[in-house]
Design a protein around this motif. Structure first.
Motif, PDB file in Angstrom:
ATOM      1  N   PRO A 185      47.232  26.999  36.283  1.00  0.00           N
ATOM      2  CA  PRO A 185      48.416  27.485  35.590  1.00  0.00           C
ATOM      3  C   PRO A 185      48.948  28.794  36.190  1.00  0.00           C
ATOM      4  N   ILE A 186      50.231  28.983  36.042  1.00  0.00           N
ATOM      5  CA  ILE A 186      50.863  30.272  36.366  1.00  0.00           C
ATOM      6  C   ILE A 186      50.916  31.044  35.051  1.00  0.00           C
ATOM      7  N   ILE A 187      50.484  32.298  35.068  1.00  0.00           N
ATOM      8  CA  ILE A 187      50.448  33.089  33.832  1.00  0.00           C
ATOM      9  C   ILE A 187      51.400  34.276  33.947  1.00  0.00           C
ATOM     10  N   VAL A 188      52.271  34.399  32.961  1.00  0.00           N
ATOM     11  CA  VAL A 188      53.258  35.472  32.953  1.00  0.00           C
ATOM     12  C   VAL A 188      52.958  36.400  31.783  1.00  0.00           C
ATOM     13  N   SER A 189      52.794  37.694  32.057  1.00  0.00           N
ATOM     14  CA  SER A 189      52.588  38.651  30.974  1.00  0.00           C
ATOM     15  C   SER A 189      53.503  39.841  31.204  1.00  0.00           C
ATOM     16  N   ASN A 190      54.684  39.744  30.661  1.00  0.00           N
ATOM     17  CA  ASN A 190      55.737  40.722  30.927  1.00  0.00           C
ATOM     18  C   ASN A 190      56.381  41.187  29.617  1.00  0.00           C
ATOM     19  N   SER A 207      50.729  41.313  40.363  1.00  0.00           N
ATOM     20  CA  SER A 207      49.726  40.433  39.770  1.00  0.00           C
ATOM     21  C   SER A 207      48.396  41.170  39.670  1.00  0.00           C
ATOM     22  N   ASN A 208      47.558  40.702  38.771  1.00  0.00           N
ATOM     23  CA  ASN A 208      46.159  41.140  38.740  1.00  0.00           C
ATOM     24  C   ASN A 208      45.349  40.187  37.872  1.00  0.00           C
ATOM     25  N   ALA A 209      44.057  40.474  37.724  1.00  0.00           N
ATOM     26  CA  ALA A 209      43.199  39.606  36.912  1.00  0.00           C
ATOM     27  C   ALA A 209      42.974  40.180  35.521  1.00  0.00           C
ATOM     28  N   SER A 210      42.895  41.496  35.418  1.00  0.00           N
ATOM     29  CA  SER A 210      42.441  42.109  34.172  1.00  0.00           C
ATOM     30  C   SER A 210      43.566  42.672  33.319  1.00  0.00           C
ATOM     31  N   GLU A 224      46.274  36.388  37.395  1.00  0.00           N
ATOM     32  CA  GLU A 224      45.571  35.393  38.220  1.00  0.00           C
ATOM     33  C   GLU A 224      44.098  35.752  38.203  1.00  0.00           C
ATOM     34  N   ASP A 225      43.193  34.772  38.321  1.00  0.00           N
ATOM     35  CA  ASP A 225      41.785  35.178  38.316  1.00  0.00           C
ATOM     36  C   ASP A 225      41.376  35.850  39.621  1.00  0.00           C
TER      37      ASP A 225
END
Lengths: 382, 203
Positions: free
Chosen positions: A138-143, B86-89, B138-139
């Motif tokens: 999955p692509i994850i967006v946290s904005n 981007s990052n993981a944490s 992203e992991d």
């Protein structure tokens, strides 16, 4: 440029377990906001839109063992399942895009019955991926509070360059102690159910919900709403306070209009962010005036749901889509007299009206702003 | 037709283990044993950031402002230079501090940083960018996603250039790669080149 269609969707919220249940509640004027006791909060509690956990677990038992999943996971899995049920999708080719601001954040130092790393958004995304068997990561967006809408824009942008043809966008956030205590520290929780754009508004109400939508370049029966323009723009002004000139929101609207080749005068409906804080709603009114959207019928859905953070812009995008499909304008709940310095045309009663185009906007911490333009295809189904 | 080759990695910055590299050249090397907060202070001083707001930020934002300021020094960029991070944490470094404060008094000055994209806001303020922003989780470092998404912004005209990269912070361990991607330069903007820059952290 190819048409990007907003197709099957689902909303899981205190107003119902499907989009149609949610719209039925909205048409009946029902709000998901209720007073919830919370000893952390000055008034002994606050108004929030919270899903009944046992009702949710009961609904979830149709598709899985509720004990094995967190509340947020159950909500997001149910939303996704509902979209998948209605379509024959090849999950080895369908993208999965996840949006959340805080995910399972309350597990961060108190993981209850779950492993500690379950607080990570990567873990949340993996749970959804593996439950259904999506092949691609999955692509994850946290904005912040534009996340859910931005995830739809990202789906469109990737489809347009040929990365994939179908994407399921899933968004969700909870009313966590983490977030409630933070907004409390900002003194931005409303003492009453929130009143977007009203004179006596005094802050936000929080809400929780999940939603999912299929974004695709393939025509399917029953769907004829396209996403024809989208843009984000940062205010470059302040990380928690909205720009007084509405700069980023204005710019994002201009850029989205430009892509859609529409002018402001062609927008039939505007679904605002409208959190009901003093500064946010004022900023939006300034930006909408600069963008010459003074006369466009406008509402905020926060009076129905509260602010559902990373889910809000997706839920409101889905509701905007159905406004267009149904040719219906839904009132901005809890509106009590215009309380912003610039004129805007708040929808005060339910109205049937031929609608062709709509603008959805959102803004969030970090100075981010999003504008999306939805358009009915004239030769499509309805 | 390989449109991807039209864009180049104009400049890159790597921050890891007490060292900062600009285009693979060491510009700062501190004792890797000094603690993280001291590293952030010393780097600010030695690289002459002169941005007092820096001291009010959380650590993730400090890393981002530090990295982007060196990356963009003497470079051509516009208000339409997009940020693709981007990052993981996520923002868990400051999230943990907020959670701990929930036992006593919660501070809005901490809570405001509990979103990963706040660093994009701080960088936008510092460099006056009113551009496209996104923060992906992203992991692990995922060059494909960064290249593919940056290319969609550049090709569609939504951005004139892009700062993209990875900005991870967990348990005071930091791992940053930021790249300015534009029409100028010699290193093609590809997954392989981005991977190579990420893997590079020692001479």
């Amino acid at each position: 440029m190819m048409d990007i269609l907003l197709q099957e969707d689902s909303i899981i919220s205190p107003l119902g377990f499907s989009t149609s249940e949610n719209i039925k509640a909205i048409k009946a004027g029902n709000s998901g906001l209720q007073f919830h006791e919370n000893s952390r909060i000055q008034n002994g509690g606050c108004y929030a839109g919270i899903l009944d956990a046992s009702l949710l677990a009961d609904k979830f038992s149709d598709i899985g063992d509720a004990k094995k999943f967190t509340k947020l996971e159950q909500m997001m899995l149910l939303a996704t399942q509902s979209v998948l049920n209605s379509n024959q999708l090849n999950l080895s080719e369908t993208a999965l895009i996840i949006s959340s601001t805080k995910g399972n954040i309350d597990l961060l130092d108190n993981s209850q019955n779950f492993s500690k790393n379950r607080a990570s958004l990567n873990y949340l995304a993996r749970v959804i991926q593996e439950f259904f068997g999506f092949k691609h990561k999955p692509i994850i967006v946290s904005n912040a509070c534009i996340s859910g809408g931005l995830a739809v824009a990202i789906a469109k942008r990737f489809i347009q360059v040929g990365k994939f043809n179908d994407a399921i966008v899933v968004a969700g956030d909870l009313v966590s102690d983490f977030v409630t205590s933070g907004f409390q520290s900002f003194q931005s929780l409303s003492a009453t159910p929130c009143k977007p754009f009203s004179k006596n508004r005094d802050g936000i109400s929080l809400g929780e919900a999940a939603a999912a939508i299929l974004v695709s370049n393939k025509e399917r029966k029953g769907n004829n709403i396209s996403l024809v323009g989208d843009a984000t723009s940062n205010d470059a002004n302040h990380i928690s306070g909205p720009s007084r000139t509405g700069e980023g929101l204005y710019k994002s609207i201009q850029r989205a209009l430009q892509e859609s080749k529409l002018s402001a005068s062609e927008i039939d409906y505007l679904c605002a962010h409208g959190t009901a804080t003093i500064f946010n709603d004022e900023m939006e009114a300034v930006a909408f005036n600069r963008a010459e959207l003074v006369h466009v019928p406008i509402n905020s859905f926060k009076g129905f749901y509260g602010h559902t953070l990373g889910a809000s812009a997706l839920i409101e995008n889905i509701l905007t889509k159905h406004s267009l499909l149904n040719n219906e304008l839904y009132p901005s709940l809890n509106f009590e007299g215009l309380g912003v310095s610039k004129p805007i045309n708040i929808i005060q009663k339910f109205e049937k009206k031929e609608l062709k185009t709509a603008l959805k906007t959102a803004s969030g911490f970090g100075g981010c702003n999003l504008a999306m333009i939805l358009k009915k295809s004239f030769n499509g189904y309805s | 037709m390989d449109i991807a080759r039209k864009h180049f990695i104009t400049n890159s910055i790597r921050i890891k283990n007490g060292k900062i590299f600009l285009n693979k050249e060491t510009i700062l090397s501190l004792d890797p044993k000094i603690d993280f907060s001291q590293f952030l202070k010393d780097a600010y001083k030695q690289l002459a950031l002169k941005y007092p707001k820096y001291h009010k930020m959380d650590s993730l934002c400090k890393l981002g402002v530090l990295g982007s300021t060196i990356l963009l020094r003497d470079q051509d960029f516009t208000e339409n230079t997009a940020l693709v991070f981007s990052n993981a944490s996520s923002s868990h470094d400051i999230d943990i501090k907020h959670k701990q404060s929930m036992e006593s008094i919660v501070s809005p000055a901490v809570f405001v940083y509990t979103l990963p994209n706040i660093v994009l806001g701080e960088i936008s303020i510092k460099h006056k960018l009113q551009s496209e922003n996104v923060f992906f989780i992203e992991d692990q470092f995922n060059a494909d996603l960064l290249v593919d998404y940056s290319e969609t912004l550049l090709k569609s005209g939504k951005a004139s250039s892009v700062v993209c990269g990875w900005i991870e912070l967990k348990n005071d361990q930091y791992d940053v790669l930021l790249c300015l991607v534009s029409n100028n330069g010699e290193i093609p903007f590809t997954r392989e080149k981005l991977e190579e820059l990420y893997r590079f952290d020692n001479e």
